[in-house]
Design a protein around this motif. Structure first.
Motif, PDB file in Angstrom:
ATOM      1  N   ASN A  67       8.969 -34.720  -8.204  1.00  0.00           N
ATOM      2  CA  ASN A  67       9.619 -33.897  -9.228  1.00  0.00           C
ATOM      3  C   ASN A  67      10.796 -33.100  -8.664  1.00  0.00           C
ATOM      4  O   ASN A  67      11.758 -32.834  -9.370  1.00  0.00           O
ATOM      5  N   HIS A 101      13.542 -24.225 -13.534  1.00  0.00           N
ATOM      6  CA  HIS A 101      12.698 -25.173 -14.261  1.00  0.00           C
ATOM      7  C   HIS A 101      11.438 -24.590 -14.900  1.00  0.00           C
ATOM      8  O   HIS A 101      10.738 -25.296 -15.602  1.00  0.00           O
ATOM      9  N   ASP A 102      11.116 -23.311 -14.655  1.00  0.00           N
ATOM     10  CA  ASP A 102       9.930 -22.685 -15.274  1.00  0.00           C
ATOM     11  C   ASP A 102       8.724 -23.612 -15.227  1.00  0.00           C
ATOM     12  O   ASP A 102       8.146 -23.974 -16.253  1.00  0.00           O
ATOM     13  N   THR A 103       8.379 -23.971 -14.022  1.00  0.00           N
ATOM     14  CA  THR A 103       7.387 -25.038 -13.827  1.00  0.00           C
ATOM     15  C   THR A 103       5.962 -24.623 -14.145  1.00  0.00           C
ATOM     16  O   THR A 103       5.555 -23.496 -13.837  1.00  0.00           O
ATOM     17  N   THR A 106       8.826 -31.497 -14.920  1.00  0.00           N
ATOM     18  CA  THR A 106       9.745 -30.621 -15.641  1.00  0.00           C
ATOM     19  C   THR A 106      10.917 -31.404 -16.215  1.00  0.00           C
ATOM     20  O   THR A 106      11.726 -30.853 -16.957  1.00  0.00           O
ATOM     21  N   HIS A 107      11.031 -32.649 -15.818  1.00  0.00           N
ATOM     22  CA  HIS A 107      12.087 -33.525 -16.354  1.00  0.00           C
ATOM     23  C   HIS A 107      11.676 -34.977 -16.123  1.00  0.00           C
ATOM     24  O   HIS A 107      10.673 -35.245 -15.451  1.00  0.00           O
ATOM     25  N   TYR A 121       7.622 -30.830 -19.469  1.00  0.00           N
ATOM     26  CA  TYR A 121       6.986 -29.532 -19.734  1.00  0.00           C
ATOM     27  C   TYR A 121       7.707 -28.400 -19.009  1.00  0.00           C
ATOM     28  O   TYR A 121       8.024 -28.524 -17.831  1.00  0.00           O
ATOM     29  N   ARG A 122       7.947 -27.312 -19.729  1.00  0.00           N
ATOM     30  CA  ARG A 122       8.444 -26.102 -19.067  1.00  0.00           C
ATOM     31  C   ARG A 122       7.863 -24.884 -19.769  1.00  0.00           C
ATOM     32  O   ARG A 122       7.685 -24.891 -20.995  1.00  0.00           O
TER      33      ARG A 122
END
Ligand code: DAH
Length: 358
Positions: free
Chosen positions: A138, A154-156, A173-174, A199-200
């Motif tokens: 990732n 990315h607010d993982t 995250t992407h 997802y973030r």
């Protein structure tokens, strides 16, 4: 009772048996150890040889006739049972034509199908990767090492490992880690798109904690920015179904591309609302660039031999721009009225010849 009377009785009973169990019970009363036919057969033992010679064929014929009738009835009852079961388990796979179909295809699924159709036509395959991803795929392999400031953007969501060991897992995250998995899993030339969930930890009118992206990547010899621009232009014209799409490429920064460009598309104002096409203003639609040589090397390929471009964008955003929804959160509310308004018919399979969204 005479053998003739017994035969008539038994054949009538066999004929009127309606279940396999009743038939089996009949078989036991006639042919079982102390069945009526068996008793006749047994009585042969007490006869003198001459009488036996005369009578035996009569008894045997009786036994034959009863056994044959039971067998035939059994076959008939079994066939009837099978026919009844097949009739009761039958599924009607046809759509009711008189009645309008109830379900509809969610705009996100529809847009993903449209994108797959457009890129399949350009020779791209669809690639996939896991939604629970490891830190290396990732981030690190994409030239985002630990402590790199891009990680903070990315607010993982982190996933705790039950064994507490090994590499830290994240909810991807992407879709960019699919680039890495594809380069490590197959030999170039590569042309893929990777649509999927990401997802973030972010939530407001324009952000949901789960959303959808599509990644694209080409790896080959002699690939340059011109190929990227042509591909994006061709894709956006097909997607928005307009020839007057104008693109603006702005220099930008992503750790995994060098150079990096952000792509804006021009819009015009029609009756007070924004419509894609023209150049009254610009809207950012995707991130892209030439795949960073370090990313290519991280996947075990020689960057002196192989180059490529990549791009990534939000599927939800593309759907909103094309079909005119204004609140991202409605995509995930499962409101049947919204779905009925914005959804697509299951029979509306996107094709380039039909206009992908038609
Ligand atoms: N992964 C980026 C994001 O989630 C989007 C992106 C930008 C993907 C540039 C790319 C790219 O492949 O080249 O914001």
């Amino acid at each position: 009772m005479t053998t003739d009377a017994l035969r008539a009785d038994l054949l009538a009973a066999i004929d009127s048996a309606t279940t396999l169990e009743a038939l089996e019970a009949l078989r036991v009363t006639a042919l079982g150890k102390s069945g009526s036919v068996t008793l006749f057969m047994k009585s042969l033992g007490g006869m003198d040889a001459e009488a036996r010679l005369l009578i035996a064929p009569v008894f045997q014929a009786l036994r034959e006739a009863v056994a044959t009738a039971i067998e035939a009835k059994k076959t008939a009852l079994e066939a009837a049972a099978l026919a009844a079961r097949l009739a009761s388990e039958q599924i009607d796979l046809s759509l009711p034509a008189a009645q309008s179909p109830r379900g509809s295809v969610h705009p996100i699924s529809q847009v993903m199908d449209e994108l797959s159709e457009i890129f399949a036509d350009l020779g791209f395959a669809v690639a996939e990767g896991p939604e629970i991803e490891d830190d290396w795929h990732n981030f690190t392999a994409l030239n985002i090492p630990p402590e790199h400031p891009a990680r903070a953007m990315h607010d993982t969501f982190y996933v705790r490992r039950e064994d507490g060991e090994g590499e830290r897992m994240v909810l991807r995250t992407h879709t960019s880690p699919v680039q890495i998995r594809t380069m490590m899993g197959q030999k170039p030339p590569i042309r893929i798109i990777a649509p999927g969930r990401v997802y973030r930890s972010d939530s407001d009118a324009t952000h949901t904690p789960m959303f959808h992206q599509i990644e694209g990547m080409v790896i080959d010899r002699g690939i340059h920015l011109g190929h990227l621009k042509w591909t994006l232009e061709t894709f956006l014209k097909a997607f928005f179904e307009r020839d007057d799409i104008q693109l603006r490429l702005r220099p930008s920064y992503f750790p995994f591309t060098e150079p990096s460009v952000e792509v804006d598309v021009g819009y015009s104002i029609v009756n007070g609302s924004r419509v894609i096409g023209g150049a009254d203003g610009w809207m950012e639609v995707l991130g892209s660039g030439m795949v960073h040589p370090r990313v290519i090397a991280n996947c075990g390929l020689d960057p002196a031999e192989w180059q490529g471009f990549a791009f990534g964008t939000g599927v939800d955003r593309l759907a909103m721009l094309k079909y005119g929804m204004d609140d991202l959160r409605a995509f995930f509310d499962a409101d049947f009225r919204w779905q009925r308004h914005y959804g697509f018919s299951a029979l509306d399979v996107p094709t380039l010849s039909g206009g992908v969204g038609a």
